[in-house]
Structures are given as structure tokens and as C-alpha cells.
Motif scaffolding. Structure first.
Motif, PDB file in Angstrom:
ATOM      1  N   PHE A  52      14.499 -11.322   8.210  1.00  0.00           N
ATOM      2  CA  PHE A  52      13.051 -11.217   8.039  1.00  0.00           C
ATOM      3  C   PHE A  52      12.514  -9.931   8.662  1.00  0.00           C
ATOM      4  CE2 PHE A  52       8.702 -12.933   9.277  1.00  0.00           C
ATOM      5  CZ  PHE A  52       8.185 -12.865   7.993  1.00  0.00           C
ATOM      6  N   ARG A  58      13.292  -6.930   6.629  1.00  0.00           N
ATOM      7  CA  ARG A  58      12.439  -6.909   5.428  1.00  0.00           C
ATOM      8  C   ARG A  58      11.032  -6.394   5.746  1.00  0.00           C
ATOM      9  NH1 ARG A  58      10.779  -5.858   0.987  1.00  0.00           N
ATOM     10  NH2 ARG A  58       9.838  -7.373  -0.383  1.00  0.00           N
ATOM     11  N   ILE A  59      10.422  -6.925   6.807  1.00  0.00           N
ATOM     12  CA  ILE A  59       9.046  -6.482   7.084  1.00  0.00           C
ATOM     13  C   ILE A  59       9.010  -5.069   7.667  1.00  0.00           C
ATOM     14  CG2 ILE A  59       8.111  -8.813   7.285  1.00  0.00           C
ATOM     15  CD1 ILE A  59       7.942  -8.408  10.298  1.00  0.00           C
ATOM     16  N   MET A  68       8.446  -2.677   4.933  1.00  0.00           N
ATOM     17  CA  MET A  68       7.161  -2.772   4.223  1.00  0.00           C
ATOM     18  C   MET A  68       6.155  -1.780   4.790  1.00  0.00           C
ATOM     19  SD  MET A  68       6.372  -6.801   4.092  1.00  0.00           S
ATOM     20  CE  MET A  68       7.286  -7.917   3.089  1.00  0.00           C
ATOM     21  N   PRO A 107       2.640  -1.631   6.120  1.00  0.00           N
ATOM     22  CA  PRO A 107       1.661  -2.627   6.578  1.00  0.00           C
ATOM     23  C   PRO A 107       0.359  -2.535   5.788  1.00  0.00           C
ATOM     24  CG  PRO A 107       2.610  -1.441   8.435  1.00  0.00           C
ATOM     25  CD  PRO A 107       3.066  -0.741   7.183  1.00  0.00           C
ATOM     26  N   ASN A 152      -0.029  -8.152   3.583  1.00  0.00           N
ATOM     27  CA  ASN A 152       1.206  -8.628   4.213  1.00  0.00           C
ATOM     28  C   ASN A 152       1.079  -8.729   5.737  1.00  0.00           C
ATOM     29  OD1 ASN A 152       1.476  -5.993   5.143  1.00  0.00           O
ATOM     30  ND2 ASN A 152       3.078  -5.453   3.715  1.00  0.00           N
ATOM     31  N   TYR A 153      -0.102  -8.543   6.258  1.00  0.00           N
ATOM     32  CA  TYR A 153      -0.322  -8.589   7.704  1.00  0.00           C
ATOM     33  C   TYR A 153       0.122  -9.918   8.312  1.00  0.00           C
ATOM     34  CZ  TYR A 153      -2.820  -8.554  12.141  1.00  0.00           C
ATOM     35  OH  TYR A 153      -3.134  -8.631  13.466  1.00  0.00           O
ATOM     36  N   LEU A 186       2.583 -11.695   7.636  1.00  0.00           N
ATOM     37  CA  LEU A 186       4.033 -11.763   7.858  1.00  0.00           C
ATOM     38  C   LEU A 186       4.413 -11.299   9.259  1.00  0.00           C
ATOM     39  CD1 LEU A 186       5.278 -10.421   4.406  1.00  0.00           C
ATOM     40  CD2 LEU A 186       5.387 -12.783   5.237  1.00  0.00           C
ATOM     41  N   TYR A 187       3.687 -10.324   9.782  1.00  0.00           N
ATOM     42  CA  TYR A 187       3.950  -9.845  11.139  1.00  0.00           C
ATOM     43  C   TYR A 187       3.633 -10.944  12.155  1.00  0.00           C
ATOM     44  CZ  TYR A 187       4.351  -5.338   8.877  1.00  0.00           C
ATOM     45  OH  TYR A 187       4.756  -4.316   8.070  1.00  0.00           O
ATOM     46  N   HIS A 196       6.516 -13.307  12.118  1.00  0.00           N
ATOM     47  CA  HIS A 196       7.635 -12.707  12.847  1.00  0.00           C
ATOM     48  C   HIS A 196       7.429 -12.860  14.359  1.00  0.00           C
ATOM     49  CE1 HIS A 196      10.981  -9.920  13.515  1.00  0.00           C
ATOM     50  NE2 HIS A 196      10.219  -9.286  14.392  1.00  0.00           N
TER      51      HIS A 196
END
Length: 178
Positions: free
Chosen positions: A30, A33-34, A37, A39, A43-44, A46-47, A50
Motif C-alpha cells: 500500500f 502504491r501511494i 501517486m 497527492p 486520494n488524500y 488514502l494517506y 496508511h
């Protein structure tokens, strides 16, 4: 059953070991993957996921360290006093240090960005570094370097487990079945 014995790992140690292992593997995938990306607002979140799982792994590692004080780990079968025992012990110590340092370095870096670290959208964690671009950059660099070091330690750990892993009283058997 729950506690470690001289011959094997108890249920608590085994569950913590495999939960941390699964979490680390998942976070490596993960996180990679991020990190690739760009930012953005889409997709914020996802952080945040994490960070939450990183804090969860940190908590599990701390619980495991306390548990090992309550219920000491069994000595490796047939390795006491050998260079292999010393290597295994050193790798385990480094694994714990890295498993503590990686989430802490991520937390420091995240705090230094000035963006809150929120645990599963429930608890706002305290910032452990002042807002600073320099500290954030340093923290993320340390976080990435430690991750690469953890990969090497995991490779050594798995190699050792496989090397000593298939006979009666073996590491894999004791960690799998107790």
C-alpha cells in the motif's frame, strides 16, 4: 495455550506475529502504491488509511514487546550458543527497532507537514514534531530508508526461518502450531 512455553509459542505470540507480518506486507504494498501517486484531494484519504494502519502496527509491536516480558519466547531448538543463534537474536532486535522506528518516523514527518494524523477518522493524534519543511523532508527520507532496511531484515528473517523451519521443534512449526 495462550502463553509461550519452553518448547513453543503460545497463541498470543503467534497471533501477534502473524498480524504484524500481514500488516507489514500490506503496508509495504500500500505504501509503495501511494508513494507513486500525485497527492490530491481525491486520494488524500488514502494517506489517512496508511497512517492509521501504521499506528496500528506500532501498537501491535508495543503489545508484543510487553507480552514477551510477560511470557518470554522459547529458546531456538538446537541453536543455543551458536553464531546462528546470535544472528537470529540480532535480526529480531533490529526487526523490533525498525518496526518501532518506521511508524514513528512517518508520524514525525506527517506532523511536520502540519497535517493532522487522525487514527481511523476517530482520534486526532498529537503532533510529535513542529511544522517544518526540513523536518518533513528528513522524516520522509528516514521513513523510506528504514523501509528498505526492513525489507533486508525480513529477507534474513524468512531465510533463517526456512533454514531452520521444517523439522520437529523448528521455528516455522513452533510459530505456526505452537
Amino acid at each position: 495455550m495462550f502463553r509461550n512455553t519452553a518448547e513453543g509459542y503460545g497463541l498470543v505470540s503467534r497471533v501477534l506475529h502473524w498480524a504484524i507480518a500481514a500488516g507489514v506486507v500490506g503496508m509495504m504494498i500500500f505504501g509503495t502504491r501511494i508513494a507513486a501517486m500525485e497527492p490530491s484531494l481525491s486520494n488524500y484519504w488514502l494517506y489517512g488509511v496508511h497512517k492509521s494502519f501504521g499506528l496500528t502496527i506500532l501498537g501491535l509491536v508495543l503489545i508484543r514487546l510487553v507480552w514477551h516480558r510477560i511470557s518470554p519466547v522459547p529458546e531456538p531448538a538446537g541453536m543455543a550458543g551458536t553464531w546462528q543463534h546470535g544472528l537470529a537474536r540480532g535480526v529480531h532486535i533490529l526487526l523490533y527497532l525498525f518496526l518501532l522506528a518506521i511508524p514513528v518516523s512517518g508520524w514525525v514527518a506527517s506532523s511536520a507537514t502540519g497535517i493532522d494524523t487522525v487514527f481511523f477518522n476517530i482520534v486526532v493524534m498529537p503532533a510529535i514534531a513542529p511544522p517544518s519543511e526540513v523536518v518533513a523532508a528528513w522524516g520522509f527520507a528516514v521513513h523510506g530508508a528504514l523501509w528498505k532496511g526492513l525489507l533486508a531484515l525480513i529477507a534474513l528473517h524468512v531465510a533463517g526461518a526456512l533454514r531452520h523451519g521444517f523439522g520437529p521443534g523448528s521455528a516455522l512449526r513452533r510459530m505456526g502450531r505452537g
